[in-house]
Motif scaffolding. Sequence first.
Motif: not given
Length: 496
Positions: A8-29
């Motif tokens: 996920a990438i959020d390009i805001g007015s102050s910061n660029v934020v990048i996040a990476v996650g794994n989806v588990e079998n129960d649906g949680l990230v």
Amino acid sequence: MEGKQIVAIDIGSSNVVIAVGNVENDGLVTIRGIVSEPVEGVNSGRIENSGLVSQAIVTAKNRIEQNLGIKISEAYAGLSGDFVRCVQVTDLVYVQDDLKNGSNQITQRDVDELDRRMKSVKLPDSQETIIAMEPLRYKIDDKEVAVPVGAFGRVLSATYNFILCDKAMGDRLRHCLQQNNIKVKEIIPNAMIMHNSVATTDDMQDGAVIVDFGGGVTDVSVLYGGKVRYVASIPIGAKSINADIQTLAIPTSYIEDLKIQYGSAIAADAKDDIIVFQAPKRAQTKNILRKNLAIVIEARLKEIAEWIRREIKEAGCGSKFMPTLLLTGGGSQMSDIEKLFARELEISDARTVHPEYGFTEESMLEHITSPADATVASLLIYGAKRGSCTIGVAPKQPAPQTPAQQNQPRIGLSQYDTRQQQPVQPGQPIQQPTQQQPVQQPVQQPKQQPKQQPKSPYDDDPDVLTTEKVTLGEKLRKFFTKAGNTFVGDPGEGDF
């Protein structure tokens, strides 16, 4: 790498934020990492300089790739700004009597036909594009129903929520990511997915208003009946508050900490004391009344609250709509901010929230540090429901050799003696043992005497005596504290 990977990438007015996650079998990230990089060239969500934005993207991308040993090639991208707007469209179809018995029972084909008609809607302005749409409510013969399939009636109508975006702004965002070798899976309005990580099921069903304070934009989401009923982006954010504080001759480097640690949204409740800090000229100190700081903050927040009031009214949820107010985002971290908005919007239940739903507990505690992470966290949850991103494994780079290692001849097994060999540490050249070479003892270096520090005029003050080394900054802090003031600055600084 196994399982679904989400970027996920959020390009805001102050910061660029990048996040990476794994989806588990129960649906949680499981959040693997979040990085934030300051950005320039974005004003109220509008990308005005793609070169500056690309620099921030590539820096953040390289950091998270190196931290996780991955190669990012796809991502979900969030979008905010006053160029995003919400439009509701209503259409209808006549029910086809598939059973041929005159009962006019509604089938899935009737719903699909209505959905097809909505997807073919043409916009009057070619400068806008549809980036999201979903049904808000269905009616059968003017009677609202939650589930139309299986019910009976002659006319099926639906109201859809269309999210429109300035086409040029969406193209700029896509271009900035593509030129950094990131394919955009979807561009999503941040206000449409903000509820994913901060709202409960009760909030969604009973009604809530999410206010996300960004740097240049404040996003508003109106939730009711389990759906996002309305979204809007207000072109005022935390940067506006910072600019107001700067007019009080506050050094730029102190503004954010000053606002969060000592600012208040209610001037009447602020302490009537003095905050002392170092002036731009190192030989001086400046001070400001805490109450004056609160007056500036309250004035700007009241203006934002009036914008939010109009957007809630525009959502058209009715006079009986009594929502919960959820405040999040980096700009929500101020004392008494819930109290101000509850007062201005006449909402009894107001609270500040941070991302806490949809994640494994361990990864959330490790990576979610503040409400400022709410947008990118919600994007991760949205991506987990939509589909995985393509992520590669970064090739391992061989450790660089030192000149001594490069020039050292290879040693065969026959050249080692039968004595037990000690393991060689990385970066150390291999030494071939010889019997003729005597063992050299390390040369003992004479110990240097510590330099005597000049005696400070504060050394004799019993209030500042300590057994540890005390800088002049710490002594002045204690001096001002004794005088009844609050000191803002780095206690380790020795000059003023």
